[in-house]
Design an enzyme around this catalytic site. Structure first.
Site, PDB file in Angstrom:
ATOM      1  CG  ASP A 136      -2.104  -0.961   1.004  1.00 26.88           C
ATOM      2  OD1 ASP A 136      -2.593  -1.058  -0.134  1.00 26.88           O
ATOM      3  OD2 ASP A 136      -2.503  -1.610   1.982  1.00 26.88           O
ATOM      4  CG  ASP A 169      -7.475  -3.529  -3.232  1.00 28.50           C
ATOM      5  OD1 ASP A 169      -7.867  -4.544  -3.834  1.00 28.50           O
ATOM      6  OD2 ASP A 169      -7.979  -3.145  -2.180  1.00 28.50           O
TER       7      ASP A 169
END
Ligand code: GLY
Length: 401
Positions: A118, A178
């Site tokens: 992330d 993602d």
């Protein structure tokens, strides 16, 4: 029967009125930025009244009546600094510049974090915008280091970046859709350094994702587990969606945004076609509501009594403004306009309520019974980004091909 003469008149009237009608679909970005700035001013007060002794630095959600903040290591830590940069970009008010600098600095150490994919979200939404708007070399150094840290998660055999390190008993080498979003950081750092290794990792990840994450109808699985020794796909499952075979709404939005961005960065037509196919899946889905704000999963049998996910809508709108620039004559821009207008009219939190987030009705992780029908910081981030893009104030290079 309508007489031919009258019919002609009706057609001409429609043609003349149509531009006005489509104009009426547009959101008033100036008004929305004004209200977002006011709401964010209240949020700054909320933050100053919050106990941050446990190291929390960045707001995430308002759930069960509570304003929740996260430490720098949380995947959402870059969105609030990003929102402050967007407010500065639109208003040019130094107040936002000062706040943006302050909140960006709070997550600086994450540039060395090698335990999460992330980092793209965390560093590119904060430091990426900071560098874009200030050209301060210190921001550039952080972005470059973050790309180095992220690259350590690449496995040559599998050809992809590892997403998660947790739940090692469940997966060998998990990659979630993602992760497409984190590639933007890598593309950028090749441009900043001239080192093509970041670019090569990004396209390898995108190619494997295109091949392994997508079904024939261009909906995406949430998680693909790879064998890190052979690169073979072990299984395709969901964690945040309704079921392994369902289409989790935010995942479809991450893919749309990710492949549109890959086309911008590579000019490779296959990514453009992929983005167009994903858009078609979304906008022809019978379970997409008329206002274009999706339910949290396109296949939840509880629809229409299922929660919406506003974050999926804002990510989609932002992606569509960019995709529209590559697809002249498409209706992507109109669709994005409709999404923004509906959000601004029906999904905004009243001023100084709901933890002072901008938008209501996002869904974070329904299967874990977490963040259902709440405001979420990344919905607000992509809403402001989409508003900027709607005005042609872009944080991407609008290239002509
Ligand atoms: N990247 C985590 C999520 O979309 O919920």
């Amino acid at each position: 029967m309508i007489p031919i003469k009258n019919l002609k008149f009706l057609i001409i009237a429609f043609i003349l009125l149509f531009p006005a009608a489509s104009k009426a679909q547009k959101v008033d970005a100036a008004k929305e930025f004004k209200s977002a700035a006011l709401q964010t001013s209240y949020m700054l007060t909320e933050i100053s009244n919050t106990d941050t002794s446990k190291g929390v630095v960045s707001p995430r959600t308002f759930e069960n009546g509570k304003f929740k903040m996260e430490p720098p290591s949380d995947w959402t830590s870059g969105f609030f600094p990003g929102i402050l940069w967007f407010l500065y970009e639109y208003t040019k008010n130094e107040k936002w510049l000062d706040e943006a600098k302050k909140f960006t600095a709070k997550i600086e150490k994450e540039q060395y974090n090698k335990t999460t994919h992330d980092l793209g979200f965390m560093i590119y939404c904060s430091y990426g915008n900071a560098y874009r708007l200030t050209k301060d070399e210190n921001y550039k150094k952080v972005i470059i280091q973050a790309a180095r840290s992220l690259s350590t998660r690449f496995n040559e055999k599998a050809g992809v970046l590892r997403s998660w390190d947790h739940n090692k008993e469940k997966w060998e080498y998990p990659v979630i859709i993602d992760n497409m979003m984190n590639l933007e950081l890598l593309f950028e750092v090749t441009k900043l350094t001239g080192d093509s290794s970041f670019y090569n990792i990004a396209i390898s990840h995108a190619n494997h994702t295109m091949k392994n994450h997508y079904r024939p109808d261009y909906s995406s699985y949430h998680l693909v587990d790879y064998d890190p020794e052979t690169g073979a796909v072990i299984k395709k499952v969901t964690v945040q969606g309704y079921s392994d075979e369902s289409a989790w709404a935010r995942g479809q939005a991450w893919g749309l945004y990710g492949f549109t961005m890959c086309y911008r960065e590579t000019h490779d037509k296959k990514y453009l076609v992929q983005a167009q196919n994903i858009a078609r899946f979304i906008f022809t889905n019978p379970n997409l509501p008329k206002d274009l704000i999706p339910y949290w999963d396109y296949n939840d049998p509880a629809i229409p009594n299922a929660p919406r996910d506003v974050s999926a809508a804002t990510i989609t709108a932002s992606a569509l403004y960019e995709l529209a620039t590559y697809c002249k004559g498409s209706d992507y821009r109109q669709k994005a306009d409709i999404i923004l207008r509906n959000l601004s009219e029906k999904y905004k939190a009243p001023i100084n309520t709901n933890g002072d987030f901008i938008l209501l009705h996002s869904t974070g992780h329904k299967p874990a019974k977490s963040e259902i029908d709440v405001p979420i910081i990344y919905a607000d981030y992509y809403y402001l980004e989409a508003l900027l893009r709607s005005k042609g104030l872009s944080n991407y290079q609008d290239r002509t091909h």
